[in-house]
Design a protein around this motif. Structure first.
Motif, PDB file in Angstrom:
ATOM      1  N   GLU A  22      75.077  13.809  35.711  1.00 36.27           N
ATOM      2  CA  GLU A  22      74.908  14.733  37.012  1.00 36.27           C
ATOM      3  C   GLU A  22      74.244  13.654  37.889  1.00 36.27           C
ATOM      4  OE1 GLU A  22      75.992  17.991  37.284  1.00 36.27           O
ATOM      5  OE2 GLU A  22      77.068  17.204  35.875  1.00 36.27           O
ATOM      6  N   GLN A  35      79.317  17.017  29.544  1.00 40.03           N
ATOM      7  CA  GLN A  35      80.502  17.101  30.359  1.00 40.03           C
ATOM      8  C   GLN A  35      81.410  16.017  29.842  1.00 40.03           C
ATOM      9  OE1 GLN A  35      80.650  18.040  34.164  1.00 40.03           O
ATOM     10  NE2 GLN A  35      82.452  16.790  34.522  1.00 40.03           N
ATOM     11  N   GLU A  39      79.221  23.751  26.870  1.00 42.25           N
ATOM     12  CA  GLU A  39      79.889  23.327  27.773  1.00 42.25           C
ATOM     13  C   GLU A  39      81.535  23.391  27.508  1.00 42.25           C
ATOM     14  OE1 GLU A  39      77.970  20.116  30.481  1.00 42.25           O
ATOM     15  OE2 GLU A  39      76.992  19.588  28.607  1.00 42.25           O
ATOM     16  N   GLU A  57      71.548  31.372  38.933  1.00 39.44           N
ATOM     17  CA  GLU A  57      72.685  30.566  38.268  1.00 39.44           C
ATOM     18  C   GLU A  57      72.619  30.475  36.868  1.00 39.44           C
ATOM     19  OE1 GLU A  57      73.178  26.695  39.821  1.00 39.44           O
ATOM     20  OE2 GLU A  57      74.102  25.980  37.948  1.00 39.44           O
ATOM     21  N   ILE A  58      73.613  30.851  36.190  1.00 35.62           N
ATOM     22  CA  ILE A  58      73.752  30.699  34.820  1.00 35.62           C
ATOM     23  C   ILE A  58      74.859  29.967  34.473  1.00 35.62           C
ATOM     24  CG2 ILE A  58      72.797  32.716  33.940  1.00 35.62           C
ATOM     25  CD1 ILE A  58      75.309  34.119  33.784  1.00 35.62           C
TER      26      ILE A  58
HETATM   27  O1  4AD Z   1      74.785  23.161  37.109  1.00 37.51           O
HETATM   28  P1  4AD Z   1      74.650  22.137  36.081  1.00 37.51           P
HETATM   29  O2  4AD Z   1      73.626  21.059  36.727  1.00 37.51           O
HETATM   30  O3  4AD Z   1      76.023  21.590  35.776  1.00 37.51           O
HETATM   31  C1  4AD Z   1      76.374  20.654  34.860  1.00 37.51           C
HETATM   32  O4  4AD Z   1      75.598  20.044  34.229  1.00 37.51           O
HETATM   33  C2  4AD Z   1      77.782  20.371  34.677  1.00 37.51           C
HETATM   34  N1  4AD Z   1      77.936  19.062  33.976  1.00 37.51           N
HETATM   35  C3  4AD Z   1      78.324  21.588  33.782  1.00 37.51           C
HETATM   36  C4  4AD Z   1      79.688  21.399  33.413  1.00 37.51           C
HETATM   37  O5  4AD Z   1      80.521  21.622  34.011  1.00 37.51           O
HETATM   38  N2  4AD Z   1      79.931  20.995  32.106  1.00 37.51           N
HETATM   39  O6  4AD Z   1      74.084  22.901  34.654  1.00 37.51           O
HETATM   40  C5  4AD Z   1      74.861  24.079  34.165  1.00 37.51           C
HETATM   41  C6  4AD Z   1      73.930  25.119  33.819  1.00 37.51           C
HETATM   42  C7  4AD Z   1      73.311  25.922  34.937  1.00 37.51           C
HETATM   43  O7  4AD Z   1      74.131  26.744  35.578  1.00 37.51           O
HETATM   44  C8  4AD Z   1      72.120  26.396  34.228  1.00 37.51           C
HETATM   45  O8  4AD Z   1      72.535  27.464  33.686  1.00 37.51           O
HETATM   46  C9  4AD Z   1      71.864  25.361  33.328  1.00 37.51           C
HETATM   47  O9  4AD Z   1      72.775  24.509  33.139  1.00 37.51           O
HETATM   48  N3  4AD Z   1      70.456  24.776  33.652  1.00 37.51           N
HETATM   49  C10 4AD Z   1      69.320  24.591  33.264  1.00 37.51           C
HETATM   50  N4  4AD Z   1      68.731  25.598  32.222  1.00 37.51           N
HETATM   51  C11 4AD Z   1      67.540  25.448  32.193  1.00 37.51           C
HETATM   52  N5  4AD Z   1      66.779  24.690  32.719  1.00 37.51           N
HETATM   53  C12 4AD Z   1      67.151  23.679  33.470  1.00 37.51           C
HETATM   54  N6  4AD Z   1      66.374  22.514  34.027  1.00 37.51           N
HETATM   55  C13 4AD Z   1      68.534  23.739  33.852  1.00 37.51           C
HETATM   56  N7  4AD Z   1      69.484  22.976  34.644  1.00 37.51           N
HETATM   57  C14 4AD Z   1      70.517  23.356  34.548  1.00 37.51           C
END
Ligand code: 4AD
Ligand code: MG
Length: 420
Positions: A155, A177, A215, A343-344
């Protein structure tokens, strides 16, 4: 559950204990399945048994036997007339009593996991994860297990925990991912389910430094079908939970809320969502990302999750495919849960063309040498594909309507805590 007149022997822990006058001791036993009040009547038991009852503390482990009688004053409406009692371990006085500070409970998390509330959360967590995986299995996804130690971030940004890997620099994974993307070339549809690590300095009710991340990634799926999978997944897990676990649903008081989690979920474009925030009294410019307050404003308009799609590419990750109708935007979606949980899910269609990906990486100054293997995936039989990430604790916080994300996981890791 209990049958009048039946003899029963149960093992468990002392949940509450109370002496009534000189001749009765009430022992409320708890175990993973039940809570049962036993009454020890001094006039009806031998001295040895009475002495054991007198010696017990809260959380002593015991075996208790007797006959079930109906008693409206007992929790659950039944009581055990105790004629058998063994202390498995009397132990020491339990340090946790009523009205303790949140800090104290977190310091004693290894003991507090026994509380009724956390016990119920962990049961719900188990079932919810089971239903999420079941949906994916039924829809042709294979579980594909990624590494946790990685050579570079998925990321980007400064949010990575660095570790010393035999004298080399390595990182705890931010997202699996990219490994899922490698997996689709073998299995077409995969999901990774592993911890992700974020060294974010966020002190909020919805950020963990270590969280469980589901994921899914699928070949030959575009961003719209990707959203259908997300919607199906959330609806399936919530509705299965609602149908099969009425006790947990009642405990958390979430029946009405969960009944409404049915597809289709509403869809807003990024621009529509920004306009909505401003109309509802928030203050936001095009190009900015939504924070917790903005997400809460948007989700206050719905009683089910809402998708926000097509964000400016500037505020999203480099691997997201650009919108052919407007190259400043990407073919992505965030799923925002109702009732302020935020956001979930974050997901998108991926760039699958080698040159396009390289040029995006140059734009955001990502060094190509760290990502050769990821670029290779675009060199040998590349295919259109999409995927998304669901934060398990965010999901559980939303489903159970918890105040704080730390209660969705047994041993939360937050910015100021990694003990116990
Ligand atoms: O939106 P994020 O950062 O997306 C990704 O990491 C992509 N690579 C995912 C993908 O397409 N395979 O994180 C995805 C989700 C968020 O929507 C949230 O639900 C959760 O991960 N998330 C957290 N949950 C708890 N604590 C945190 N610090 C989080 N950061 C993200
Ligand atoms: Mg996100």
């Amino acid at each position: 559950m209990f049958e009048e007149g039946k003899r029963l022997v149960v093992k468990g822990w002392v949940y509450r204990i109370r002496k009534l006058g000189d001749d009765k001791i009430f022992i409320v036993l708890r175990n993973a399945k039940t809570i049962l009040q036993g009454v020890v009547d001094r006039s009806r038991v031998e001295d040895r048994l009475w002495k054991i009852a007198e010696s017990l503390y809260i959380e002593s482990s015991i075996q208790m036997g007797g006959t079930i009688v109906a008693d409206s004053r007992a929790p659950g409406g039944y009581e055990l007339k105790v004629d058998e009692l063994e202390a498995i371990h009397v132990g020491e006085p339990f340090p946790i009593s009523k009205d303790q500070s949140e800090e104290f409970l977190l310091d004693n998390r290894h003991l507090w996991v026994r509380s009724q509330k956390l016990t119920k959360v962990f049961q719900a967590r188990h079932h919810l994860i089971r239903y999420l995986e079941e949906y994916l299995h039924l829809n042709g996804f294979y579980r594909f297990d990624p590494p946790i130690i990685t050579a570079s971030g998925a990321e980007g940004g400064a949010d990575m925990f660095e570790i010393d890997y035999f004298g080399n620099r390595a990182y705890l994974t931010q997202s699996s991912q990219m490994y899922g993307e490698a997996g689709i070339f073998a299995l077409e549809r995969v999901y990774t389910f592993a911890p992700s690590f974020r060294a974010e300095r966020s002190r909020t009710r919805r950020h963990l430094a270590e969280y469980w991340h589901l994921e899914p990634e699928a070949a030959f799926v575009d961003w719209r079908e990707n959203m259908k999978i997300q919607e199906g997944l959330i609806e399936y897990a919530v509705q299965k939970f609602l149908a099969n676990h009425p006790d947990l649903v009642e405990y958390f008081g979430i029946r009405d809320k969960l009944e409404r989690i049915k597809s289709p979920f509403p869809v807003l474009t990024y621009y529509e969502a920004v306009d909505m925030v401003n109309r509802l009294g928030g203050k936001m410019e095009y190009g900015e990302d939504f924070g917790a307050d903005e997400e809460a404003l948007i989700s206050s308009q719905y009683d089910k999750p809402v998708f926000i799609v097509k964000y400016p590419k500037k505020i999203k990750a480099f691997y997201m495919k650009q919108d052919p109708d407007d190259p400043e935007l990407v073919l992505n979606d965030d799923m925002i849960a109702p009732y302020g949980h935020g956001e979930i899910i974050g997901g998108s269609e991926r760039i699958w063309n080698l040159e396009e990906l390289k040029s995006r990486m140059r734009e955001v100054s990502l060094p190509e040498q760290n990502y050769q293997w990821y670029l290779d995936l675009r060199r040998f039989g590349s295919v259109p594909h999409s995927g998304f990430g669901l934060g398990i604790e965010r999901f559980i916080k939303f489903v159970l309507n918890l105040d704080h994300i730390r209660d969705a996981i047994p041993f939360p890791r937050t910015i100021n805590r990694y003990y116990p």
